[in-house]
Design an enzyme around this catalytic site. Sequence first.
Site, PDB file in Angstrom:
ATOM      1  N   ALA A   1      74.524  77.427  58.510  1.00 49.43           N
ATOM      2  CA  ALA A   1      73.790  76.451  58.088  1.00 49.43           C
ATOM      3  C   ALA A   1      72.633  76.528  57.512  1.00 49.43           C
ATOM      4  O   ALA A   1      71.422  75.613  57.661  1.00 49.43           O
ATOM      5  CB  ALA A   1      73.499  75.430  59.347  1.00 49.43           C
TER       6      ALA A   1
ATOM      7  N   ASN B   1      70.069  75.087  62.294  1.00 45.54           N
ATOM      8  CA  ASN B   1      69.666  74.369  61.269  1.00 45.54           C
ATOM      9  C   ASN B   1      68.722  75.269  60.146  1.00 45.54           C
ATOM     10  O   ASN B   1      67.830  75.351  60.700  1.00 45.54           O
ATOM     11  CB  ASN B   1      69.409  73.042  61.099  1.00 45.54           C
ATOM     12  N   GLU B   2      69.346  75.345  59.031  1.00 42.79           N
ATOM     13  CA  GLU B   2      68.737  76.042  58.011  1.00 42.79           C
ATOM     14  C   GLU B   2      67.554  77.290  58.613  1.00 42.79           C
ATOM     15  O   GLU B   2      66.312  76.979  58.409  1.00 42.79           O
ATOM     16  CB  GLU B   2      67.862  74.964  57.218  1.00 42.79           C
ATOM     17  N   PRO B   3      68.076  78.176  59.252  1.00 47.51           N
ATOM     18  CA  PRO B   3      67.257  79.378  59.688  1.00 47.51           C
ATOM     19  C   PRO B   3      66.676  80.258  58.663  1.00 47.51           C
ATOM     20  O   PRO B   3      65.981  81.062  59.215  1.00 47.51           O
ATOM     21  CB  PRO B   3      68.101  80.104  60.750  1.00 47.51           C
TER      22      PRO B   3
END
Length: 564
Positions: free
Chosen positions: A244, A206-208
Amino acid sequence: MLEAMGSIRRAAGLFAMVCSVALPMAGQSPVRIEVNLAKSVGTYKPIYSWFGYDESNYTTMPHGKELLRELHDLSAVPVYIRAHHLLTSGNGVAELKWSSSNVFSLDAQGKPVYDFTITDQTFDAWKKAGVKPMVEFGFMPKDLAATVKGADTYQVHYPGDVLAGSANNPPKDYAMWGELVRRYTEHLVQRYGRAETSTWYWEVWNEPDIKYWHGTAEEYWKLYDFTVSNVRKALPGAKVGGPASTGPGGEHAITFLDNFLEHVANDKSAADGGRIPLDFISFHPKGSPKIVDGRVTMGISSELKTTENGFKVVAKYPQFAKLPIILSEADPEGCAACSSKVNPANNYRNGTLYPAYTAAAYKALFELQDVSKVNLLAMVSWSFEFEDKDYFEGFRSLATNGIDKPVLNVFRMFGMMAGDRVSTTSTGSVPLDVMVKTGVRESADVDAMATKSAHEATVLLWNYHDADTTAAAATATSVEVRGVPAGKVLVEHFRIDETHSNAYTVWKAMGSPQHPTEEQIARLKETGQLQMLGSPVWVQSEGGVVKLETEMPRQSVSLLRLSW
């Protein structure tokens, strides 16, 4: 009968078949909306039937299980659920912005130990509710987290910097991470069946591109490679994707998404040296509400602009341009667990501004897809429920203590639409390019979206403005639907406004009780459901045309359903 219907319309403000528009209220220009059922503009895809939340352990709590069933029931198609913390270490007790499963640990000899007890409870609850998972691989188990300077604490409790802990570190051993992914996927396949799990979506992290990932972009590419390779070992037909990432708003997020697609297109997998699988692309467009001149003012332009940016990046790659795009968080802003007590601008979440915003954004997302010629599959509303919190505390949620909020009813409206999207025009609409550039800051957006199936048509209407102003006079609105078969047509009118489908105003009228009585709870549950604006009526289609009129208050949403 027509005289009686006219009396009802005049007395209660309901719609009826008319030949002309009633006089508008002082200072308000009437809006004329035309719907052409014969002119398709594309397939109506159920992009609405996706929801998500940080606290995966809320899945098994009483109101969580209740809400999951409601989400299943609002749609004729499968509802998908995405949740954080499926791999996080801990005791399985939820906190704001935190959950855990304790699926992985190392024994005294440094060998992996797998425990699927908490995971099974979560996935069993999804199965029982009839919803499907979008499996998000995150976050890093404590015993697998690499040492990263400044991230030696595993969990940082909210309202601290919850992203600072080592749960967001890269793995210290990518092969061990890959084996965890393989074992996890294999377990789910064995428990729920290959046919079922092949319908799920499997997303990497998630949101790397921000502090959810304490490694470099290149280390995320490696994580992605090891993850999808090992998912496919356990489930060869699995639908895998990512990244993501946030936005993409600024240059950093745009570049991250672009570079990720470059990696998949041109590099060999760090896991096995082969082609890198990618079955869908995901990113997270968000709005940006603020307090302006003492009132909540939404930032719909931010959500739409970042969506447009992401679509443009995807469209650059011919090999990816038709892949499904999942907006795996698509919301008015970025912190579901930040209540209006923390940020007063978040009070939009309780009333009708939230559903009106969602309706306006919904059509715009379809239109942005059409312009960019990409394949939008889903917009995940990052909203669920927060167990054991105050009533209407102002979290971004669909229900509060088992009471449905107005926004849930706009998703029920979306679920009633089916078939093809058809052409609509409105004299009160804000053009898409203006909405993307500046939002809805001048005139309100009074617009429509419509669908047609074999024996039914639906027309979604809204009166939306970025500023939270509900006192503006209602807009007289005529709706002319063309292409309706001759004969009698049944028209139903569903409405979200201050007095319909709105438990929040009822709760405030009760005195805003934090300990409502059983009688009050029953009343709130009733008024939280989707309600009709008057009784269904039969009208005559003349020359293939049905003419209707209504008044649309500011921040209201209607759904007209015509069946024949």
